[in-house]
Write a protein that holds these residues in place. Structure first.
Motif: not given
Length: 352
Positions: A136-155
């Protein structure tokens, strides 16, 4: 012979898999593999690289930057694991899904810890654990979402029971990283430091970058019995006109093209004409390089040590020769080299 997946298997003790990088980065070991199949390999360090290259050579590195692509989602009470794979042209994302059987097209996923408005809709499912999601978000808003909800996908071979650490946030980023979009780091680039780049400059070795956004399937072993049955994942790549011109100019005056990592090599070969001329590139590549492939533009390859049965081990066998790489890997195992993303590296010359 070279079409059987089993021919690219080898034994690797668990203790050889690096869990953390050495520091400083350029103190990692570097296995120098000669072009002559009968010549011995030489044990060096990455910091020795300026003395192994020539003035006029061009080092080509991947400037992709890793995003926090690992997400924990919910569909109602069901927990759904999401690993983003590739940003598509229409703005949607392809993703690998854990518990994909619980999903249906049209389902809406929420993300604990993120804003209520930040959701993803399931656009399609491929029946094999893959999905297309529209956020539902794109661009800078999506980047902010990933910083909040995401983590590195380490191997998966890097053991982090509690998830990636703050140290990983630094360690799993190359000095070249500029354009966000990769799920996995182009790991050969992890060895470079400002000091090493300065010494390469002093040695007359030029540098150029390209962008290949590394996908989630890069490090996976081949599951099919034959190479010809394997389907490669696609990845987005960009080579600018400036980069293509510098590469072609280097080759025209007798300089060598040194690919930093298999990702750089794959994109260069994807963009190369039959005569080795590199063209500007902006699109998808799913090139699968294995023994029998005729290289057109890369002369040397610096790369980490790869998984058994992986397309990347097949690539280095194609580049330097299968027997030579088997012997090099056997030496690396015996001599205590550290394998995979946080491990040591090797410098390969293109075989005949």
């Amino acid at each position: 012979m070279d079409d059987r997946t089993v021919d690219f298997d080898f034994d690797l003790p668990q203790e050889r898999i690096a869990q953390h990088p050495v520091k400083p980065r350029d103190s990692a070991r570097l296995l120098d593999v000669p072009c002559d199949p009968g010549a011995p390999v030489t044990d060096r360090h990455v910091r020795d690289l300026p003395g192994l290259l020539r003035a006029g050579d061009l080092l080509v590195a991947n400037d992709t930057a890793v995003i926090p692509a690992q997400l924990h989602a919910r569909r109602g009470e069901a927990k759904i694991g999401v690993t983003l794979d590739q940003h598509q042209a229409d703005g949607a994302w392809s993703a690998l899904i854990r518990n994909s059987k619980r999903l249906r097209v049209g389902d809406v996923l929420t993300f604990p810890g993120a804003a209520d408005r930040d959701v993803a809709t399931v656009v399609s499912l491929d029946g094999e654990g893959g999905a297309t999601l529209r956020f539902s978000c794109e661009g800078e808003a999506f980047d902010g979402f990933l910083r909040t909800a995401g983590a590195l996908a380490l191997p998966p071979y890097i053991a982090r029971p509690s998830g990636p650490t703050a140290e990983d946030e630094v360690d799993y980023r190359t000095i070249f990283a500029e354009h966000k979009g990769a799920v996995a780091a182009p790991t050969a680039g992890l060895h470079f430091t400002p000091e090493l780049l300065a010494r390469l400059d002093e040695a007359g070795v030029a540098r150029e970058t390209l962008t290949l956004h590394v996908g989630a399937g890069t490090f996976l072993p081949v599951r099919t019995e034959t190479l010809s049955s394997h389907k490669m994942h696609s990845e987005r790549g960009i080579i600018t006109r400036r980069a293509a011109d510098r590469i072609n100019e280097t080759r025209a005056r007798g300089g060598r093209i040194v690919a930093v990592g298999t990702t750089s090599l794959r994109l260069l070969e994807s963009a190369a004409a039959e005569d080795g001329t590199v063209r500007p590139f902006d699109g998808e590549t799913s090139i699968f390089i294995h023994p029998g492939y005729r290289f057109r533009t890369v002369d040397l390859l610096m790369t980490n040590f790869h998984l058994p049965r992986s397309t990347l081990f097949m690539l280095v066998c194609a580049f330097a020769g299968t027997d030579r790489m088997r012997a090099a890997y056997a030496h690396a195992v015996e001599d205590g080299y550290r394998f995979y993303s946080y491990g040591d590296a090797c410098l390969l010359r293109r075989g005949a």
